[in-house]
Write an enzyme that holds these catalytic residues in place. Structure first.
Site, PDB file in Angstrom:
ATOM      1  N   LYS A 194      73.285  -1.534   8.333  1.00 42.46           N
ATOM      2  CA  LYS A 194      73.861  -2.008   9.605  1.00 42.46           C
ATOM      3  C   LYS A 194      75.382  -1.856   9.573  1.00 42.46           C
ATOM      4  O   LYS A 194      75.994  -1.398  10.543  1.00 42.46           O
ATOM      5  CB  LYS A 194      73.473  -3.473   9.841  1.00 42.46           C
ATOM      6  CG  LYS A 194      72.014  -3.628  10.241  1.00 42.46           C
ATOM      7  CD  LYS A 194      71.529  -5.074  10.226  1.00 42.46           C
ATOM      8  CE  LYS A 194      70.037  -5.125  10.533  1.00 42.46           C
ATOM      9  NZ  LYS A 194      69.468  -6.485  10.459  1.00 42.46           N
ATOM     10  N   GLN A 202      71.069 -12.273   8.720  1.00 42.85           N
ATOM     11  CA  GLN A 202      69.915 -11.511   8.243  1.00 42.85           C
ATOM     12  C   GLN A 202      68.792 -12.470   7.833  1.00 42.85           C
ATOM     13  O   GLN A 202      69.016 -13.413   7.077  1.00 42.85           O
ATOM     14  CB  GLN A 202      70.355 -10.640   7.047  1.00 42.85           C
ATOM     15  CG  GLN A 202      69.291  -9.715   6.516  1.00 42.85           C
ATOM     16  CD  GLN A 202      68.888  -8.635   7.515  1.00 42.85           C
ATOM     17  OE1 GLN A 202      69.711  -8.033   8.186  1.00 42.85           O
ATOM     18  NE2 GLN A 202      67.583  -8.395   7.622  1.00 42.85           N
ATOM     19  N   ASP A 233      71.154  -9.890  18.057  1.00 42.54           N
ATOM     20  CA  ASP A 233      69.750  -9.743  17.657  1.00 42.54           C
ATOM     21  C   ASP A 233      68.810 -10.231  18.769  1.00 42.54           C
ATOM     22  O   ASP A 233      67.612  -9.951  18.738  1.00 42.54           O
ATOM     23  CB  ASP A 233      69.467 -10.574  16.390  1.00 42.54           C
ATOM     24  CG  ASP A 233      69.406  -9.712  15.136  1.00 42.54           C
ATOM     25  OD1 ASP A 233      69.275  -8.480  15.271  1.00 42.54           O
ATOM     26  OD2 ASP A 233      69.472 -10.280  14.024  1.00 42.54           O
TER      27      ASP A 233
END
Ligand code: NAD
Length: 297
Positions: free
Chosen positions: A54, A98, A121
Site C-alpha cells: 500500500k 490494517q 477503507d
C-alpha cells in the site's frame, strides 16, 4: 478455455496512472500532495506485506505515505490517541488501520474512531450507512474494484441478475449494495444458503467472496456468466498438486469453460483493491481541498 480473461492487473495499472495524472494537477493547484496514513499493530507477516505494498503504491501515485508501526502489545487507548491525532492532521487525507488487530484491541471501536471523511477503507459504520442509503461516502476497496471490473466488462449492469456469495461487512454486503445501486437484481448467498449451485445458476453476474478454495464449479454457472473471484486461498503444499499455489473461490479450470468472462487469481481482484485505496485517498484529498478532477475515477 472459452471465457474471456478479465485482466485486473491491467485495469489497476490504468486506474493508478489516471490517479497519478490527477495527483500532479492537485499538487500544482494546492502546493501539497495527498497523504495516506497506514497503521500496523504487531508483526503479522501477511499484514506487513499488505502495508508495504500500500505504501509503495501511494508513493508511485505521487502521494505521501505515513506508516505507523506499533508493537503487538500497544494498549488500545494508545492506538485511539494516535487516530485522534491523525484525524486532526491536515497532511493525512486518508487513514487506515490494517486488520486483523491483536485480540486485546476492539476492532469495531478502532474503525469507528477514524474520521468517516478520512476513512478510505470505508469500514466506519457512518460510511456503511451512507452506502446503504445511497449517499456519497467511502466504499470498501475490494467491492469497489469488483464493480469497476464489472462495469468495464459489461457496461450497463441494469436489470442483470447478480449473486454475491459471502456476506462479510468488508466484501459481500457492500458488494451487494453496490450492485443494487447499479440496478441489478441481487441475491446474497452464504453458508446457510440451500442448494447454492441452483442459486448461482440463475446469475448473469457471480461474485465469490467466501474463502474456500475452488468451491464454485463450472457446472454451477449459467453459460456466459461474468465471474468475479474475490477469494485468495493458499493450497496446502502437502496436497497432491497443491504446491502452495494461490487459488480463488472459483474452480478456474471448469468455470472458464462455461463463463463468458472471469477474473484470474492472482491478477484479478487483488490489484484493483490497492488501486481503489489509492483512488479513495485521492478523492478524500480532492474533497477536502474542493479540488475538481476531470475523470470519473
Ligand atoms: P469472511 O470469512 O469474513 O466471509 C466469508 C463469507 O462466506 C461468510 O459470509 C460466509 O457466510 C460465507 N461462506 C462460508 N462458507 C460458505 C459456503 N460453504 N457456502 C456459501 N457461503 C459460505 O471473508 P471475507 O473477508 O469476505 O473474504 C472472503 C475471501 O475474499 C477470502 O478468501 C479473502 O482472503 C478474500 N479477500 C480478497 C481480497 C482481495 O483484495 N482480493 C480482499 C478481501 C478479501
Amino acid at each position: 478455455m472459452s471465457a474471456k480473461l478479465i485482466d485486473g492487473k491491467a485495469a489497476a495499472a490504468q486506474l493508478r496512472s489516471a490517479i497519478a495524472d490527477e495527483v500532479t494537477k492537485f499538487r500544482a493547484a494546492t502546493g501539497r500532495a495527498p497523504g495516506l496514513a497506514v497503521v500496523l499493530v504487531g508483526e503479522d507477516p501477511a499484514s506487513a506485506v499488505y502495508v508495504r505494498s500500500k505504501g509503495k503504491a501511494t508513493i508511485e501515485a505521487g502521494m505521501e505515505s505515513f506508516e505507523y508501526k506499533l508493537s503487538a502489545d500497544t494498549p488500545e487507548a494508545e492506538l485511539l490517541d494516535l487516530l485522534d491525532r491523525l484525524n486532526a492532521d491536515p497532511a493525512a487525507d486518508g487513514i487506515l488501520v490494517q486488520l486483523p488487530l491483536p485480540a486485546h484491541i476492539n476492532a469495531n471501536k478502532v474503525i469507528t474512531r477514524i474520521d468517516p471523511d478520512k476513512d478510505v477503507d470505508g469500514f466506519n459504520p457512518v460510511n456503511a450507512g451512507r452506502l446503504a442509503i445511497g449517499l456519497h461516502g467511502f466504499v470498501p476497496c475490494t467491492p469497489l474494484g469488483c464493480l469497476k471490473l464489472l462495469r468495464a466488462e459489461l457496461g450497463d449492469l441494469s436489470g442483470k441478475s447478480a449473486v454475491v456469495i459471502g456476506r462479510s461487512n468488508i466484501v459481500g454486503k457492500p458488494m451487494a449494495l453496490l450492485l443494487l445501486g447499479d440496478s441489478c437484481t441481487v441475491t446474497i448467498a452464504h453458508s446457510r444458503t440451500r442448494d447454492l449451485p441452483a442459486v448461482v445458476r440463475q446469475a448473469d453476474i457471480v461474485v465469490a467472496a467466501v474463502g474456500r478454495a475452488e468451491m464454485v464449479k463450472g457446472d454451477w454457472l449459467k453459460p456466459g456468466a461474468c465471474v468475479i473471484d474475490v477469494g485468495i486461498n493458499r493450497l496446502d503444499p502437502a496436497e497432491p498438486g497443491g504446491k502452495g499455489r494461490l487459488v480463488g473461490d472459483v474452480d478456474f479450470a471448469s468455470a472458464s469453460q462455461v463463463a463468458g468472462a472471469i477474473t484470474p487469481v492472482p491478477g484479478g481482484v487483488g490489484p484493483m483493491t490497492i488501486a481503489c485505496l489509492i483512488r479513495n485517498t485521492f478523492v478524500s484529498a480532492a474533497r477536502r481541498a474542493a479540488f475538481r478532477y476531470g475523470k470519473d475515477l
